[in-house]
Design an enzyme around this catalytic site. Sequence first.
Site, PDB file in Angstrom:
ATOM      1  CD  GLU A 121     -12.725 -58.136 -15.573  1.00  0.00           C
ATOM      2  OE1 GLU A 121     -12.156 -57.551 -14.530  1.00  0.00           O
ATOM      3  OE2 GLU A 121     -13.057 -57.505 -16.592  1.00  0.00           O
ATOM      4  CG  HIS A 150     -13.270 -55.088 -19.930  1.00  0.00           C
ATOM      5  ND1 HIS A 150     -14.466 -54.545 -19.940  1.00  0.00           N
ATOM      6  CD2 HIS A 150     -12.676 -55.024 -18.896  1.00  0.00           C
ATOM      7  CE1 HIS A 150     -14.650 -54.326 -18.392  1.00  0.00           C
ATOM      8  NE2 HIS A 150     -13.641 -54.568 -17.842  1.00  0.00           N
ATOM      9  CB  SER A 152     -16.816 -55.462  -7.144  1.00  0.00           C
ATOM     10  OG  SER A 152     -17.677 -54.732  -7.986  1.00  0.00           O
ATOM     11  CG  ASN A 182      -9.434 -51.854 -17.158  1.00  0.00           C
ATOM     12  OD1 ASN A 182      -9.443 -50.786 -17.933  1.00  0.00           O
ATOM     13  ND2 ASN A 182     -10.353 -52.536 -17.449  1.00  0.00           N
ATOM     14  CD1 TRP A 183      -6.270 -46.876 -13.368  1.00  0.00           C
ATOM     15  CD2 TRP A 183      -5.097 -45.102 -14.368  1.00  0.00           C
ATOM     16  NE1 TRP A 183      -4.988 -46.431 -12.639  1.00  0.00           N
ATOM     17  CE2 TRP A 183      -4.449 -45.565 -13.418  1.00  0.00           C
ATOM     18  CE3 TRP A 183      -4.585 -44.220 -15.318  1.00  0.00           C
ATOM     19  CZ2 TRP A 183      -3.248 -44.764 -12.809  1.00  0.00           C
ATOM     20  CZ3 TRP A 183      -3.343 -43.498 -14.860  1.00  0.00           C
ATOM     21  CH2 TRP A 183      -2.971 -43.866 -13.635  1.00  0.00           C
ATOM     22  CE  LYS A 184     -13.575 -50.957 -15.843  1.00  0.00           C
ATOM     23  NZ  LYS A 184     -14.689 -51.607 -15.415  1.00  0.00           N
ATOM     24  N   GLY A 205     -18.079 -53.334 -11.402  1.00  0.00           N
ATOM     25  CA  GLY A 205     -18.337 -51.976 -11.110  1.00  0.00           C
ATOM     26  C   GLY A 205     -20.001 -51.801 -10.202  1.00  0.00           C
ATOM     27  N   GLY A 231     -10.762 -52.572 -11.716  1.00  0.00           N
ATOM     28  CA  GLY A 231     -11.248 -51.400 -12.240  1.00  0.00           C
ATOM     29  C   GLY A 231     -11.397 -50.049 -11.191  1.00  0.00           C
ATOM     30  N   GLY A 232     -12.827 -49.978 -10.839  1.00  0.00           N
ATOM     31  CA  GLY A 232     -12.778 -48.600  -9.827  1.00  0.00           C
ATOM     32  C   GLY A 232     -11.953 -48.365  -8.667  1.00  0.00           C
TER      33      GLY A 232
HETATM   34  P1  PGA Z   1     -14.417 -52.932 -11.333  1.00  0.00           P
HETATM   35  O1  PGA Z   1     -13.677 -53.325 -12.912  1.00  0.00           O
HETATM   36  O2  PGA Z   1     -13.247 -53.296 -10.493  1.00  0.00           O
HETATM   37  O3  PGA Z   1     -14.710 -51.708 -11.240  1.00  0.00           O
HETATM   38  O4  PGA Z   1     -15.594 -53.943 -10.967  1.00  0.00           O
HETATM   39  C1  PGA Z   1     -13.379 -54.326 -13.095  1.00  0.00           C
HETATM   40  C2  PGA Z   1     -12.865 -54.505 -14.655  1.00  0.00           C
HETATM   41  O5  PGA Z   1     -13.988 -54.147 -15.393  1.00  0.00           O
HETATM   42  O6  PGA Z   1     -11.976 -54.799 -15.153  1.00  0.00           O
END
Ligand code: PGA
Length: 221
Positions: A147, A98, A184, A9-11, A153, A205-206
Amino acid sequence: MKKLFIIANWKSNKTIPEATSWFQNLTSNIDHLSSGDKEIIICPGFTLLPNIKSYIVDNKLPISLGAQNISPFDEGEHTGEVNGKQIKELADYVIIGHSERRREFREAEEVLTKKVEMANKSGLTPVFCIQDEQTPIPQGVTIVAFEPPSAIGTGYTDSPKDANRVANIVKEKYNISHILYGGSVDGGSVGSFTQMSSIDGVLIGGASLDAQEFAKIINQA
Ligand code: PGA
């Protein structure tokens, strides 16, 4: 061997040139991208989808695409919305529910249910995010990502044992075939989640923004 979903998920990140170099970097950091038991799904921003789709087709990569949002409406007079039919031209999955959208855009049960309906009607598979085992899950969802907001994050994952506990409850309560964990996860921790009996993959995400780290995640999952 269970099928694993590894979803990036590149956001709201990356330009077109940055996305292209990410893909070049990924393919040079991985011996061979095996499809088979791992379904790799990249969810970039809408503006990146056409170029990435061409890159994947041209290079015959076993990678699927997903969107990060979908309009709750059909095509028509809905300024700023991207509808299911438009997304389906470029992607096969869509993230819905999300916690960032729930928090920043006040998305709640009613609109999320409509989004799931639109996804299914358009031939897209929803990846529905829940924050805990109490989060309601609309009908028509087959992939759920657990999540916990405290893990997103922050650099602090939930424990694999607790994530597995939630996955078991959700599988029992709803007819869900695949439960993923997100929050994370990185190359160092991914294996501890994917080895749990009821966890069928990860939503990243990150750590997915760095191609080298994402290659590590695919290899370690
Ligand atoms: P994260 O995000 O891996 O940066 O914690 C996960 C997400 O929000 O899908």
